[in-house]
Write a protein that holds these residues in place. Structure first.
Motif, PDB file in Angstrom:
ATOM      1  N   LYS A   3       7.088   6.295  -2.443  1.00  7.82           N
ATOM      2  CA  LYS A   3       5.755   6.155  -2.826  1.00  7.82           C
ATOM      3  C   LYS A   3       5.381   4.958  -3.425  1.00  7.82           C
ATOM      4  N   LEU A   4       4.196   4.670  -4.132  1.00  7.76           N
ATOM      5  CA  LEU A   4       3.703   3.607  -5.236  1.00  7.76           C
ATOM      6  C   LEU A   4       3.159   4.372  -6.138  1.00  7.76           C
ATOM      7  N   ARG A   5       3.558   4.243  -7.257  1.00  5.35           N
ATOM      8  CA  ARG A   5       2.983   5.062  -8.664  1.00  5.35           C
ATOM      9  C   ARG A   5       2.375   3.922  -9.361  1.00  5.35           C
ATOM     10  N   ASP A   6       0.898   3.823  -9.671  1.00  2.00           N
ATOM     11  CA  ASP A   6       0.252   2.952 -10.314  1.00  2.00           C
ATOM     12  C   ASP A   6       0.174   3.380 -11.928  1.00  2.00           C
ATOM     13  N   GLU A   7      -0.066   2.604 -12.691  1.00  2.25           N
ATOM     14  CA  GLU A   7      -0.047   2.618 -14.277  1.00  2.25           C
ATOM     15  C   GLU A   7      -0.990   3.743 -14.713  1.00  2.25           C
ATOM     16  N   MET A   8      -1.765   4.246 -13.764  1.00  2.00           N
ATOM     17  CA  MET A   8      -2.531   5.605 -14.142  1.00  2.00           C
ATOM     18  C   MET A   8      -1.807   6.983 -13.398  1.00  2.00           C
ATOM     19  N   GLY A   9      -0.867   6.621 -13.323  1.00  2.00           N
ATOM     20  CA  GLY A   9      -0.398   7.872 -12.704  1.00  2.00           C
ATOM     21  C   GLY A   9      -0.570   8.441 -11.564  1.00  2.00           C
ATOM     22  N   ARG A  10      -1.422   7.813 -10.607  1.00  2.00           N
ATOM     23  CA  ARG A  10      -1.665   8.016  -9.341  1.00  2.00           C
ATOM     24  C   ARG A  10      -0.717   7.468  -8.241  1.00  2.00           C
ATOM     25  N   LYS A  65       1.338   2.168   6.904  1.00  2.00           N
ATOM     26  CA  LYS A  65       1.940   1.223   7.998  1.00  2.00           C
ATOM     27  C   LYS A  65       2.655   0.097   7.143  1.00  2.00           C
ATOM     28  N   THR A  66       3.709  -0.469   7.505  1.00  2.00           N
ATOM     29  CA  THR A  66       4.473  -1.236   6.886  1.00  2.00           C
ATOM     30  C   THR A  66       4.724  -2.916   7.572  1.00  2.00           C
ATOM     31  N   ASP A  67       5.112  -3.611   7.108  1.00  2.00           N
ATOM     32  CA  ASP A  67       5.516  -4.990   7.758  1.00  2.00           C
ATOM     33  C   ASP A  67       4.527  -5.598   8.918  1.00  2.00           C
ATOM     34  N   LEU A  68       3.369  -5.699   8.768  1.00  2.00           N
ATOM     35  CA  LEU A  68       2.336  -6.440   9.289  1.00  2.00           C
ATOM     36  C   LEU A  68       2.861  -7.878   8.871  1.00  2.00           C
ATOM     37  N   ALA A  69       3.908  -8.532   9.683  1.00  2.00           N
ATOM     38  CA  ALA A  69       3.831  -9.992   9.421  1.00  2.00           C
ATOM     39  C   ALA A  69       2.873 -10.842   9.629  1.00  2.00           C
ATOM     40  N   ALA A  70       2.818 -11.892   8.406  1.00  2.00           N
ATOM     41  CA  ALA A  70       1.595 -13.049   8.485  1.00  2.00           C
ATOM     42  C   ALA A  70       2.575 -14.141   8.195  1.00  2.00           C
ATOM     43  N   THR A  71       1.732 -15.227   8.200  1.00  2.00           N
ATOM     44  CA  THR A  71       2.345 -16.773   8.051  1.00  2.00           C
ATOM     45  C   THR A  71       2.686 -16.761   6.739  1.00  2.00           C
ATOM     46  N   ASN A  72       2.088 -16.184   5.826  1.00  2.00           N
ATOM     47  CA  ASN A  72       2.182 -16.420   4.442  1.00  2.00           C
ATOM     48  C   ASN A  72       2.670 -15.159   3.752  1.00  2.00           C
ATOM     49  N   GLY A  73       3.227 -14.270   4.460  1.00  2.00           N
ATOM     50  CA  GLY A  73       3.634 -13.187   3.832  1.00  2.00           C
ATOM     51  C   GLY A  73       3.642 -11.737   4.685  1.00  2.00           C
ATOM     52  N   VAL A  74       3.503 -10.526   4.015  1.00  2.00           N
ATOM     53  CA  VAL A  74       3.380  -9.560   4.901  1.00  2.00           C
ATOM     54  C   VAL A  74       2.650  -8.482   4.191  1.00  2.00           C
ATOM     55  N   VAL A  75       2.066  -7.528   5.152  1.00  2.00           N
ATOM     56  CA  VAL A  75       0.974  -6.562   4.683  1.00  2.00           C
ATOM     57  C   VAL A  75       1.464  -5.335   5.023  1.00  2.00           C
ATOM     58  N   HIS A  76       1.227  -4.473   3.633  1.00  2.00           N
ATOM     59  CA  HIS A  76       1.507  -2.964   4.090  1.00  2.00           C
ATOM     60  C   HIS A  76       0.418  -2.280   3.588  1.00  2.00           C
ATOM     61  N   VAL A  77       0.081  -1.153   4.656  1.00  2.00           N
ATOM     62  CA  VAL A  77      -1.240  -0.486   4.417  1.00  2.00           C
ATOM     63  C   VAL A  77      -0.890   0.747   3.279  1.00  2.00           C
ATOM     64  N   ILE A  78      -1.876   0.921   2.328  1.00  2.00           N
ATOM     65  CA  ILE A  78      -1.576   2.066   1.687  1.00  2.00           C
ATOM     66  C   ILE A  78      -2.928   2.935   1.810  1.00  2.00           C
ATOM     67  N   ASP A  79      -2.636   4.114   1.172  1.00  2.00           N
ATOM     68  CA  ASP A  79      -3.860   5.288   1.347  1.00  2.00           C
ATOM     69  C   ASP A  79      -4.853   5.171  -0.156  1.00  2.00           C
ATOM     70  N   LYS A  80      -4.365   4.414  -1.104  1.00  2.00           N
ATOM     71  CA  LYS A  80      -5.062   4.607  -2.405  1.00  2.00           C
ATOM     72  C   LYS A  80      -5.209   3.259  -3.069  1.00  2.00           C
ATOM     73  N   VAL A  81      -6.281   2.919  -3.602  1.00  2.81           N
ATOM     74  CA  VAL A  81      -6.484   1.572  -4.509  1.00  2.81           C
ATOM     75  C   VAL A  81      -5.602   1.952  -5.494  1.00  2.81           C
ATOM     76  N   LEU A  82      -4.977   0.864  -5.792  1.00  2.00           N
ATOM     77  CA  LEU A  82      -4.039   1.136  -7.107  1.00  2.00           C
ATOM     78  C   LEU A  82      -4.716   0.462  -8.362  1.00  2.00           C
ATOM     79  N   LEU A  83      -4.570   1.140  -9.557  1.00  3.07           N
ATOM     80  CA  LEU A  83      -5.168   0.771 -10.805  1.00  3.07           C
ATOM     81  C   LEU A  83      -4.164   0.662 -11.542  1.00  3.07           C
ATOM     82  N   PRO A  84      -4.392  -0.484 -12.339  1.00  2.58           N
ATOM     83  CA  PRO A  84      -3.796  -0.884 -13.486  1.00  2.58           C
ATOM     84  C   PRO A  84      -4.192  -0.335 -14.938  1.00  2.58           C
ATOM     85  N   LYS A  85      -3.767  -0.070 -15.936  1.00  2.00           N
ATOM     86  CA  LYS A  85      -4.329   0.481 -17.120  1.00  2.00           C
ATOM     87  C   LYS A  85      -5.425  -0.492 -17.664  1.00  2.00           C
TER      88      LYS A  85
END
Length: 184
Positions: free
Chosen positions: A151-158, A164-184
């Motif tokens: 899992k991904l844990r943001d700086e707010m502890g969420r 879904k992972t590995d949606l390949a694109a010409t300039n990278g890759v996209v991974h689908v997540i279920d939360k908006v990550l928040l920095p402090k």
């Protein structure tokens, strides 16, 4: 202990060696990303076009445009790893913070920082098989933690789950997540 940390994030460190400087967060004066055509396959689209091609990312696309980041994220020579929150994730964030969509999207500095916290710009995109537990420095210069259970844990502890992972694109890759990550 220092060697343990290095070993844990070694695979990510190599991928992140090319992490760009802060100016990657600055909106560039590039033309906005061109919407994908129906005949394009995902591998022919950049990361912005991948998001534009999926209705579940309409709020993310709107946020990227409001922050003025579509041109930067369309850079053809980049190697982005994008953690893309769904529309439900954005609605959850608005409920959690008490902000309206208009308030969030009109606060360009905050929106840019939040969106930059979803992007890695490294020497190569990071696919799911290459992700190891440890800390990752995002384009926003904030730290995201990959937990031992993936899992991904943001700086707010969420925590966010990869849907879904590995949606390949010409300039990278996209991974689908279920939360908006928040920095402090």
């Amino acid at each position: 202990m220092k060697l343990t940390k290095i070993a844990t994030i070694g695979a990510l460190a190599i991928s992140l060696a090319g992490l760009s400087a802060c100016n990657n967060m600055m909106p560039q004066k590039n033309a906005p990303a061109k919407a994908p055509t129906h005949s394009q396959t995902m591998q022919e689209m950049n990361v912005v076009q991948v998001a534009q091609s999926n209705a579940e990312f309409s709020l993310l696309v709107e946020a990227v445009q409001a922050a003025g980041l579509a041109g930067m994220l369309s850079e053809p020579n980049a190697n982005y790893t994008i953690f893309a929150p769904t529309n439900d994730a954005f609605m959850q964030l608005l409920n959690e913070t008490g902000m309206s969509k208009a308030q969030l999207f009109s606060n360009k500095p905050l929106l840019t920082k939040i969106l930059g916290y979803h992007v890695i710009n490294g020497s190569m995109p990071i696919y799911a098989k290459d992700v190891k537990p440890g800390n990752v420095t995002m384009v926003s210069k904030d730290t995201l933690t990959v937990t031992s259970n993936g899992k991904l844990r943001d700086e707010m502890g969420r925590t966010a789950t990869l849907l879904k992972t590995d949606l390949a694109a010409t300039n990278g890759v996209v991974h689908v997540i279920d939360k908006v990550l928040l920095p402090k």
